[in-house]
Design an enzyme around this catalytic site. Structure first.
Site, PDB file in Angstrom:
ATOM      1  N   ASN A 203      14.847 -24.691   8.016  1.00  0.00           N
ATOM      2  CA  ASN A 203      13.847 -23.638   7.956  1.00  0.00           C
ATOM      3  C   ASN A 203      14.503 -22.308   8.335  1.00  0.00           C
ATOM      4  O   ASN A 203      15.041 -22.167   9.438  1.00  0.00           O
ATOM      5  CB  ASN A 203      12.703 -23.965   8.921  1.00  0.00           C
ATOM      6  CG  ASN A 203      11.551 -22.996   8.797  1.00  0.00           C
ATOM      7  OD1 ASN A 203      11.740 -21.783   8.761  1.00  0.00           O
ATOM      8  ND2 ASN A 203      10.333 -23.511   8.749  1.00  0.00           N
TER       9      ASN A 203
ATOM     10  N   HIS B  80      13.210 -17.676  10.739  1.00  0.00           N
ATOM     11  CA  HIS B  80      13.575 -16.762  11.817  1.00  0.00           C
ATOM     12  C   HIS B  80      14.773 -15.880  11.481  1.00  0.00           C
ATOM     13  O   HIS B  80      15.047 -14.916  12.207  1.00  0.00           O
ATOM     14  CB  HIS B  80      13.771 -17.529  13.116  1.00  0.00           C
ATOM     15  CG  HIS B  80      12.460 -18.043  13.658  1.00  0.00           C
ATOM     16  ND1 HIS B  80      11.456 -17.194  14.059  1.00  0.00           N
ATOM     17  CD2 HIS B  80      11.975 -19.297  13.786  1.00  0.00           C
ATOM     18  CE1 HIS B  80      10.416 -17.914  14.447  1.00  0.00           C
ATOM     19  NE2 HIS B  80      10.702 -19.180  14.293  1.00  0.00           N
TER      20      HIS B  80
ATOM     21  N   HIS C 161       8.085 -20.653   5.369  1.00  0.00           N
ATOM     22  CA  HIS C 161       6.638 -20.551   5.551  1.00  0.00           C
ATOM     23  C   HIS C 161       6.220 -19.151   5.126  1.00  0.00           C
ATOM     24  O   HIS C 161       6.539 -18.174   5.800  1.00  0.00           O
ATOM     25  CB  HIS C 161       6.288 -20.808   7.020  1.00  0.00           C
ATOM     26  CG  HIS C 161       4.823 -20.817   7.305  1.00  0.00           C
ATOM     27  ND1 HIS C 161       4.312 -21.140   8.552  1.00  0.00           N
ATOM     28  CD2 HIS C 161       3.737 -20.530   6.530  1.00  0.00           C
ATOM     29  CE1 HIS C 161       2.996 -21.076   8.517  1.00  0.00           C
ATOM     30  NE2 HIS C 161       2.625 -20.690   7.309  1.00  0.00           N
TER      31      HIS C 161
ATOM     32  N   ARG D 158       3.614 -16.816   5.312  1.00  0.00           N
ATOM     33  CA  ARG D 158       2.370 -16.610   6.057  1.00  0.00           C
ATOM     34  C   ARG D 158       1.522 -15.521   5.408  1.00  0.00           C
ATOM     35  O   ARG D 158       2.038 -14.627   4.728  1.00  0.00           O
ATOM     36  CB  ARG D 158       2.684 -16.216   7.504  1.00  0.00           C
ATOM     37  CG  ARG D 158       3.150 -17.385   8.375  1.00  0.00           C
ATOM     38  CD  ARG D 158       3.435 -16.931   9.788  1.00  0.00           C
ATOM     39  NE  ARG D 158       3.712 -18.063  10.678  1.00  0.00           N
ATOM     40  CZ  ARG D 158       2.802 -18.654  11.440  1.00  0.00           C
ATOM     41  NH1 ARG D 158       1.552 -18.232  11.417  1.00  0.00           N
ATOM     42  NH2 ARG D 158       3.136 -19.662  12.223  1.00  0.00           N
TER      43      ARG D 158
ATOM     44  N   ARG E 155       4.741 -12.077   8.281  1.00  0.00           N
ATOM     45  CA  ARG E 155       5.469 -11.649   9.484  1.00  0.00           C
ATOM     46  C   ARG E 155       6.971 -11.892   9.374  1.00  0.00           C
ATOM     47  O   ARG E 155       7.745 -11.281  10.090  1.00  0.00           O
ATOM     48  CB  ARG E 155       4.933 -12.354  10.722  1.00  0.00           C
ATOM     49  CG  ARG E 155       5.213 -13.843  10.777  1.00  0.00           C
ATOM     50  CD  ARG E 155       4.743 -14.465  12.062  1.00  0.00           C
ATOM     51  NE  ARG E 155       3.295 -14.369  12.225  1.00  0.00           N
ATOM     52  CZ  ARG E 155       2.635 -14.983  13.196  1.00  0.00           C
ATOM     53  NH1 ARG E 155       3.284 -15.687  14.101  1.00  0.00           N
ATOM     54  NH2 ARG E 155       1.332 -14.882  13.267  1.00  0.00           N
TER      55      ARG E 155
ATOM     56  N   GLU F 225       6.042 -24.009   3.059  1.00  0.00           N
ATOM     57  CA  GLU F 225       4.926 -24.240   3.963  1.00  0.00           C
ATOM     58  C   GLU F 225       3.871 -23.168   3.701  1.00  0.00           C
ATOM     59  O   GLU F 225       4.204 -21.983   3.591  1.00  0.00           O
ATOM     60  CB  GLU F 225       5.381 -24.174   5.419  1.00  0.00           C
ATOM     61  CG  GLU F 225       6.364 -25.275   5.791  1.00  0.00           C
ATOM     62  CD  GLU F 225       6.802 -25.216   7.238  1.00  0.00           C
ATOM     63  OE1 GLU F 225       7.321 -26.230   7.738  1.00  0.00           O
ATOM     64  OE2 GLU F 225       6.632 -24.146   7.874  1.00  0.00           O
TER      65      GLU F 225
ATOM     66  N   THR G  93       3.617 -22.417  14.722  1.00  0.00           N
ATOM     67  CA  THR G  93       2.552 -23.375  14.449  1.00  0.00           C
ATOM     68  C   THR G  93       2.289 -24.234  15.677  1.00  0.00           C
ATOM     69  O   THR G  93       3.202 -24.849  16.224  1.00  0.00           O
ATOM     70  CB  THR G  93       2.944 -24.277  13.250  1.00  0.00           C
ATOM     71  OG1 THR G  93       3.305 -23.442  12.144  1.00  0.00           O
ATOM     72  CG2 THR G  93       1.778 -25.154  12.853  1.00  0.00           C
TER      73      THR G  93
ATOM     74  N   GLU H 195       4.195 -34.751   7.231  1.00  0.00           N
ATOM     75  CA  GLU H 195       5.182 -34.330   8.217  1.00  0.00           C
ATOM     76  C   GLU H 195       4.511 -34.348   9.578  1.00  0.00           C
ATOM     77  O   GLU H 195       3.546 -33.615   9.811  1.00  0.00           O
ATOM     78  CB  GLU H 195       5.724 -32.928   7.917  1.00  0.00           C
ATOM     79  CG  GLU H 195       6.750 -32.470   8.944  1.00  0.00           C
ATOM     80  CD  GLU H 195       7.399 -31.138   8.599  1.00  0.00           C
ATOM     81  OE1 GLU H 195       7.931 -30.497   9.518  1.00  0.00           O
ATOM     82  OE2 GLU H 195       7.377 -30.748   7.409  1.00  0.00           O
TER      83      GLU H 195
ATOM     84  N   HIS I 100       9.276 -29.763  14.113  1.00  0.00           N
ATOM     85  CA  HIS I 100       8.745 -28.787  15.065  1.00  0.00           C
ATOM     86  C   HIS I 100       9.361 -29.020  16.439  1.00  0.00           C
ATOM     87  O   HIS I 100       9.191 -30.057  17.056  1.00  0.00           O
ATOM     88  CB  HIS I 100       7.227 -28.808  15.190  1.00  0.00           C
ATOM     89  CG  HIS I 100       6.711 -27.544  15.841  1.00  0.00           C
ATOM     90  ND1 HIS I 100       6.498 -26.381  15.138  1.00  0.00           N
ATOM     91  CD2 HIS I 100       6.410 -27.257  17.123  1.00  0.00           C
ATOM     92  CE1 HIS I 100       6.076 -25.433  15.956  1.00  0.00           C
ATOM     93  NE2 HIS I 100       6.024 -25.930  17.178  1.00  0.00           N
TER      94      HIS I 100
END
Length: 242
Positions: A7, A10, A43, A45, A49, A70, A101, A151, A191
């Site tokens: 992922n 970030h 993801h 969003r 963000r 996602e 999340t 998941e 996660h």
């Protein structure tokens, strides 16, 4: 061998701190793939963000194997997913105020909305996973609405403070994974997984895919993305060899 989805959200978080062009998450994805990543997860969003629409469109062009998007059960993001056609879509809960999340999708409570979204994604050839807690009713509901994979949210495992609490979470995830497999669902987990705690999760029977981001991106700041991904792959291989 368990697939590793990296992922890269970030990386985009750092870029958006300056609203600049770097670091580019698309370039990070390429380096992650060179490091051995089996897929890339992002993801998109509603508040944008971190990952932007531009990122998703470019990733579709450069990720050759598994692009996992996602997304919330939200019409705007669903329309983008249908246009871009990632290889896999993972439906997740989303709150504007959250830092990350915070738990699994309530499939039981949103059954018809989730079912409709799953059907729309599958109608254009996108494989669908649901990000849920390790709960029997959520697993059964996921099967009922037509998901192909689930998941499991591993946040409680990652946050466990004692050896006993961590073992209890592993057992909970193991039982949920067993139920999912009986239902014919593919099992993914993610996660809060790190280089130190990934081993117990990797050893749960039937896990096919792990999605890990923050820990890899954090290490990559110091060591580089290729090395960071190779280290995570090695951690998974060592866990399975025990």
């Amino acid at each position: 061998m368990i697939r590793l989805g990296v992922n890269i959200d970030h990386v985009a978080t750092v870029r958006q701190a300056r609203k600049d062009r770097e670091p580019d998450p698309v370039a990070a994805a390429v380096l992650a793939l060179l490091g051995g990543a089996d897929g890339i997860t992002v993801h998109l969003r509603e508040d944008r963000r971190h990952i932007q629409d531009r990122d998703l469109h470019l990733l579709k062009q450069v990720v050759p194997n598994l692009l996992n998007l996602e997304l919330a059960v939200a019409p705007e993001i669903l329309a983008i997913a249908i246009q871009v056609k990632p290889d896999q879509a993972t439906l997740v809960p989303e709150r504007r105020q959250e830092v990350t999340t915070e738990g699994g999708l309530d499939v039981v409570g949103q059954r018809e909305a989730v079912r409709s979204t799953v059907e729309e994604l599958k109608s254009v050839g996108i494989a669908v996973a649901l990000f849920i807690d390790a709960d029997e009713m959520q697993v059964l509901a996921s099967k009922d609405v037509g998901a192909e994979a689930i998941e499991f949210h591993t946040g409680q495992y990652a946050e466990a403070k004692t050896r006993r609490a961590r073992a209890d979470q592993v057992e909970l995830l193991r039982r949920a994974a067993d139920l999912a497999r009986v239902q014919g669902l593919h099992v993914h987990m993610g996660h809060g997984l790190t280089y130190d705690n990934v081993g117990d999760i990797a050893r749960i029977p039937g896990v096919e895919e792990l999605n890990i981001g923050f820990s890899i991106v954090s290490r990559s700041i110091m060591l580089g993305m290729e090395r960071a991904v190779r280290d995570m792959k090695d951690a998974i291989r060592q866990a399975l060899a025990r």
